[in-house]
Design an enzyme around this catalytic site. Sequence first.
Site, PDB file in Angstrom:
ATOM      1  N   TYR A  11      24.295  10.982  23.505  1.00 29.76           N
ATOM      2  CA  TYR A  11      24.906  12.075  22.735  1.00 29.76           C
ATOM      3  C   TYR A  11      23.862  13.051  22.174  1.00 29.76           C
ATOM      4  CZ  TYR A  11      27.430  14.116  18.701  1.00 29.76           C
ATOM      5  OH  TYR A  11      27.974  14.949  17.768  1.00 29.76           O
ATOM      6  N   SER A 124      17.190   7.118  10.853  1.00 25.20           N
ATOM      7  CA  SER A 124      18.553   7.316  10.355  1.00 25.20           C
ATOM      8  C   SER A 124      18.571   7.255   8.842  1.00 25.20           C
ATOM      9  CB  SER A 124      19.428   6.194  10.925  1.00 25.20           C
ATOM     10  OG  SER A 124      20.652   6.125  10.235  1.00 25.20           O
ATOM     11  N   TYR A 148      21.105  -3.399  12.835  1.00 20.96           N
ATOM     12  CA  TYR A 148      20.813  -2.057  13.347  1.00 20.96           C
ATOM     13  C   TYR A 148      19.880  -1.310  12.395  1.00 20.96           C
ATOM     14  CZ  TYR A 148      21.334   2.958  14.065  1.00 20.96           C
ATOM     15  OH  TYR A 148      21.062   4.295  14.229  1.00 20.96           O
ATOM     16  N   LYS A 152      15.740   0.180  12.680  1.00 21.59           N
ATOM     17  CA  LYS A 152      15.210   1.517  12.355  1.00 21.59           C
ATOM     18  C   LYS A 152      14.057   1.400  11.367  1.00 21.59           C
ATOM     19  CE  LYS A 152      17.804   3.851  15.015  1.00 21.59           C
ATOM     20  NZ  LYS A 152      17.216   4.437  16.213  1.00 21.59           N
ATOM     21  N   TYR A 176      18.151  11.088  10.629  1.00 23.34           N
ATOM     22  CA  TYR A 176      19.385  11.858  10.813  1.00 23.34           C
ATOM     23  C   TYR A 176      20.428  11.414   9.800  1.00 23.34           C
ATOM     24  CZ  TYR A 176      17.535  11.861  15.680  1.00 23.34           C
ATOM     25  OH  TYR A 176      16.765  11.925  16.812  1.00 23.34           O
ATOM     26  N   ASN A 178      24.688  12.418   9.378  1.00 21.93           N
ATOM     27  CA  ASN A 178      25.794  12.041  10.274  1.00 21.93           C
ATOM     28  C   ASN A 178      26.036  13.092  11.357  1.00 21.93           C
ATOM     29  OD1 ASN A 178      26.106  10.421   7.788  1.00 21.93           O
ATOM     30  ND2 ASN A 178      27.921   9.646   8.825  1.00 21.93           N
ATOM     31  N   ASP A 294      29.966  -0.269   3.599  1.00 16.93           N
ATOM     32  CA  ASP A 294      29.977   1.188   3.407  1.00 16.93           C
ATOM     33  C   ASP A 294      29.516   1.557   1.998  1.00 16.93           C
ATOM     34  OD1 ASP A 294      30.740   1.962   5.899  1.00 16.93           O
ATOM     35  OD2 ASP A 294      32.767   2.615   5.359  1.00 16.93           O
TER      36      ASP A 294
HETATM   37  P1  NAD Z   1      23.645   7.195  22.418  1.00 16.21           P
HETATM   38  O1  NAD Z   1      24.041   5.782  22.578  1.00 16.21           O
HETATM   39  O2  NAD Z   1      24.588   8.234  22.862  1.00 16.21           O
HETATM   40  O3  NAD Z   1      22.242   7.453  23.119  1.00 16.21           O
HETATM   41  C1  NAD Z   1      21.248   6.447  23.224  1.00 16.21           C
HETATM   42  C2  NAD Z   1      20.855   6.357  24.697  1.00 16.21           C
HETATM   43  O4  NAD Z   1      19.832   5.369  24.850  1.00 16.21           O
HETATM   44  C3  NAD Z   1      22.018   5.962  25.601  1.00 16.21           C
HETATM   45  O5  NAD Z   1      22.140   6.916  26.639  1.00 16.21           O
HETATM   46  C4  NAD Z   1      21.620   4.589  26.149  1.00 16.21           C
HETATM   47  O6  NAD Z   1      22.104   4.380  27.447  1.00 16.21           O
HETATM   48  C5  NAD Z   1      20.104   4.657  26.063  1.00 16.21           C
HETATM   49  N1  NAD Z   1      19.427   3.347  25.942  1.00 16.21           N
HETATM   50  C6  NAD Z   1      19.708   2.354  25.076  1.00 16.21           C
HETATM   51  N2  NAD Z   1      18.846   1.336  25.257  1.00 16.21           N
HETATM   52  C7  NAD Z   1      17.991   1.692  26.251  1.00 16.21           C
HETATM   53  C8  NAD Z   1      16.893   1.075  26.893  1.00 16.21           C
HETATM   54  N3  NAD Z   1      16.487  -0.152  26.571  1.00 16.21           N
HETATM   55  N4  NAD Z   1      16.248   1.740  27.868  1.00 16.21           N
HETATM   56  C9  NAD Z   1      16.655   2.972  28.227  1.00 16.21           C
HETATM   57  N5  NAD Z   1      17.692   3.625  27.666  1.00 16.21           N
HETATM   58  C10 NAD Z   1      18.353   2.986  26.683  1.00 16.21           C
HETATM   59  O7  NAD Z   1      23.269   7.402  20.880  1.00 16.21           O
HETATM   60  P2  NAD Z   1      22.977   8.750  20.078  1.00 16.21           P
HETATM   61  O8  NAD Z   1      24.070   8.932  19.095  1.00 16.21           O
HETATM   62  O9  NAD Z   1      22.619   9.841  20.997  1.00 16.21           O
HETATM   63  O10 NAD Z   1      21.706   8.278  19.252  1.00 16.21           O
HETATM   64  C11 NAD Z   1      20.379   8.526  19.690  1.00 16.21           C
HETATM   65  C12 NAD Z   1      19.410   7.861  18.736  1.00 16.21           C
HETATM   66  O11 NAD Z   1      19.631   8.365  17.423  1.00 16.21           O
HETATM   67  C13 NAD Z   1      19.583   6.338  18.633  1.00 16.21           C
HETATM   68  O12 NAD Z   1      18.312   5.758  18.507  1.00 16.21           O
HETATM   69  C14 NAD Z   1      20.385   6.173  17.364  1.00 16.21           C
HETATM   70  O13 NAD Z   1      20.145   4.920  16.756  1.00 16.21           O
HETATM   71  C15 NAD Z   1      19.845   7.303  16.520  1.00 16.21           C
HETATM   72  N6  NAD Z   1      20.779   7.738  15.484  1.00 16.21           N
HETATM   73  C16 NAD Z   1      22.055   8.076  15.833  1.00 16.21           C
HETATM   74  C17 NAD Z   1      22.967   8.471  14.857  1.00 16.21           C
HETATM   75  C18 NAD Z   1      24.395   8.805  15.228  1.00 16.21           C
HETATM   76  O14 NAD Z   1      25.259   8.756  14.338  1.00 16.21           O
HETATM   77  N7  NAD Z   1      24.711   9.161  16.442  1.00 16.21           N
HETATM   78  C19 NAD Z   1      22.555   8.534  13.524  1.00 16.21           C
HETATM   79  C20 NAD Z   1      21.247   8.199  13.192  1.00 16.21           C
HETATM   80  C21 NAD Z   1      20.361   7.808  14.200  1.00 16.21           C
HETATM   81  C1  UD1 Z   2      27.453   5.112  10.238  1.00 20.27           C
HETATM   82  C2  UD1 Z   2      26.652   3.844  10.400  1.00 20.27           C
HETATM   83  C3  UD1 Z   2      25.225   4.079   9.923  1.00 20.27           C
HETATM   84  C4  UD1 Z   2      24.617   5.290  10.621  1.00 20.27           C
HETATM   85  C5  UD1 Z   2      25.498   6.489  10.330  1.00 20.27           C
HETATM   86  C6  UD1 Z   2      24.980   7.753  10.950  1.00 20.27           C
HETATM   87  C7  UD1 Z   2      28.345   2.090  10.143  1.00 20.27           C
HETATM   88  C8  UD1 Z   2      28.865   1.002   9.272  1.00 20.27           C
HETATM   89  N1  UD1 Z   2      27.305   2.788   9.657  1.00 20.27           N
HETATM   90  O1  UD1 Z   2      27.562   5.328   8.887  1.00 20.27           O
HETATM   91  O2  UD1 Z   2      24.422   2.944  10.152  1.00 20.27           O
HETATM   92  O3  UD1 Z   2      23.320   5.522  10.156  1.00 20.27           O
HETATM   93  O4  UD1 Z   2      26.804   6.202  10.858  1.00 20.27           O
HETATM   94  O5  UD1 Z   2      25.508   7.948  12.181  1.00 20.27           O
HETATM   95  O6  UD1 Z   2      28.808   2.293  11.264  1.00 20.27           O
HETATM   96  N2  UD1 Z   2      35.544   6.192   8.044  1.00 20.27           N
HETATM   97  C9  UD1 Z   2      36.904   5.993   7.927  1.00 20.27           C
HETATM   98  N3  UD1 Z   2      37.603   5.583   9.039  1.00 20.27           N
HETATM   99  C10 UD1 Z   2      36.994   5.379  10.248  1.00 20.27           C
HETATM  100  C11 UD1 Z   2      35.603   5.599  10.363  1.00 20.27           C
HETATM  101  C12 UD1 Z   2      34.904   5.993   9.242  1.00 20.27           C
HETATM  102  O7  UD1 Z   2      37.477   6.165   6.854  1.00 20.27           O
HETATM  103  O8  UD1 Z   2      37.682   4.993  11.205  1.00 20.27           O
HETATM  104  C13 UD1 Z   2      34.798   6.671   6.853  1.00 20.27           C
HETATM  105  C14 UD1 Z   2      33.683   5.734   6.412  1.00 20.27           C
HETATM  106  O9  UD1 Z   2      34.163   4.801   5.479  1.00 20.27           O
HETATM  107  C15 UD1 Z   2      32.687   6.728   5.801  1.00 20.27           C
HETATM  108  C16 UD1 Z   2      32.874   7.985   6.646  1.00 20.27           C
HETATM  109  O10 UD1 Z   2      34.173   7.871   7.230  1.00 20.27           O
HETATM  110  O11 UD1 Z   2      33.026   7.013   4.481  1.00 20.27           O
HETATM  111  C17 UD1 Z   2      31.849   8.147   7.741  1.00 20.27           C
HETATM  112  O12 UD1 Z   2      31.819   6.962   8.517  1.00 20.27           O
HETATM  113  P1  UD1 Z   2      30.945   6.845   9.856  1.00 20.27           P
HETATM  114  O13 UD1 Z   2      31.190   8.014  10.721  1.00 20.27           O
HETATM  115  O14 UD1 Z   2      31.155   5.493  10.421  1.00 20.27           O
HETATM  116  O15 UD1 Z   2      29.439   7.001   9.328  1.00 20.27           O
HETATM  117  P2  UD1 Z   2      28.648   6.178   8.193  1.00 20.27           P
HETATM  118  O16 UD1 Z   2      29.505   5.200   7.519  1.00 20.27           O
HETATM  119  O17 UD1 Z   2      27.941   7.156   7.352  1.00 20.27           O
END
Ligand code: NAD
Ligand code: UD1
Length: 336
Positions: A11, A124, A148, A152, A176, A178, A294
Amino acid sequence: MKILVTGGAGYIGSHTCVQLLEHGMDVVVIDNLANSSEESLKRVQEISGRPLEFHKIDLLERAWLEALFRDHQFDAVIHFAGLKAVGESVQIPLSYYRNNISGTINLCETMANHNVKTIVFSSSATVYGEPEQVPITEEFPTAAYNPYGRTKLFIEEILKDLYNSDNAWNIVLLRYFNPVGAHKSGKIGEDPKGLPNNLMPFISQVAVGKLKELSVFGNDYSTPDGTGVRDYIHVVDLAIGHVKSLDKLLGKTGVHTYNLGTGRGYSVLEMIKAFEKVSGQRINFNIVDRRPGDIAECFADSTKALKELDWKTERDIDEMCADTWRWQSQNPDGYQ
Ligand code: NAD
Ligand code: UD1
């Protein structure tokens, strides 16, 4: 300039690839496609009008990494690859530790062998645990409450140790908040496998009729309307943060930590309302118990990123919802 993007088919990675290509950089992506599909990268190339190179490589396969680094002289690595589902990490912690931590160690050892010492790491806001106050600055104490989050935090510490052992490293830790939204074209976006864990993809799947109703996890938090408050950031703003990090920090050394958020929090009910407004769809929801683990409220102080990276967010909540809706309605089944 040649950038290696690990996890680039995912993503945030796919949106960042668009920005890197549009910025004139050459991009090589590796991804094991565990949580993504190659289709996203085809679309990245369509959007940007430029090619990228893709290799299906798992970070745990050290020999493949070595071969890749022998073939390319990278200027920097942006490291997205990792597993990210909090609930799953509680069920299968060892897989999370092996994939995220061992994968990062393999990557860094290979980088060191080939004298590539600039890495931008996807951290994160989860590393702040339950913050005592908001907004959160980079100096706040860190904590982790699930495997998880611990990956990080541990990786941040490992990268700091690496720098301490060799001051030639240039390490950028981007925390990051959300990420939500999608590229304006509607061609790339978030494509969660199975039932979404996060709020925005859940809302958009209710809107498109794939899911019946949203469960709102608790309305008894000490927030203005009782539902959880988060700092939602448009994924394109987040992607631009990576390009700015390279622009400002390439050639430097040290460990640089930045919050990437908007500095504004929205509650779950506000998100539902905003989404309904831009999509014209009704979001059915039901208030249920709090989700274990949460926190009530979380939003960033991103002043440091503004000062040092010249970065701030430009896309507001309406744009986040509109772009999510365009992606979801044009691709109801994601990339399939
Ligand atoms: P995502 O799952 O869409 O992307 C991660 C990618 O890494 C995937 O395409 C997956 O196939 C690949 N991958 C996983 N393990 C691998 C491995 N061993 N070798 C090669 N490829 C591998 O997730 P995203 O939302 O794009 O997140 C990207 C990064 O940002 C992640 O490290 C995630 O923890 C971090 N992050 C995401 C969020 C969020 O809410 N999306 C928030 C904070 C941090
Ligand atoms: C999630 C991750 C966190 C990550 C962050 C950033 C979990 C428990 N935590 O947190 O580790 O760093 O994303 O991507 O997954 N909510 C609802 N209904 C739902 C889903 C969510 O009410 O079906 C509420 C949650 O209680 C929260 C808010 O929406 O208050 C956001 O939730 P979510 O998108 O899962 O993100 P985080 O909880 O911030």
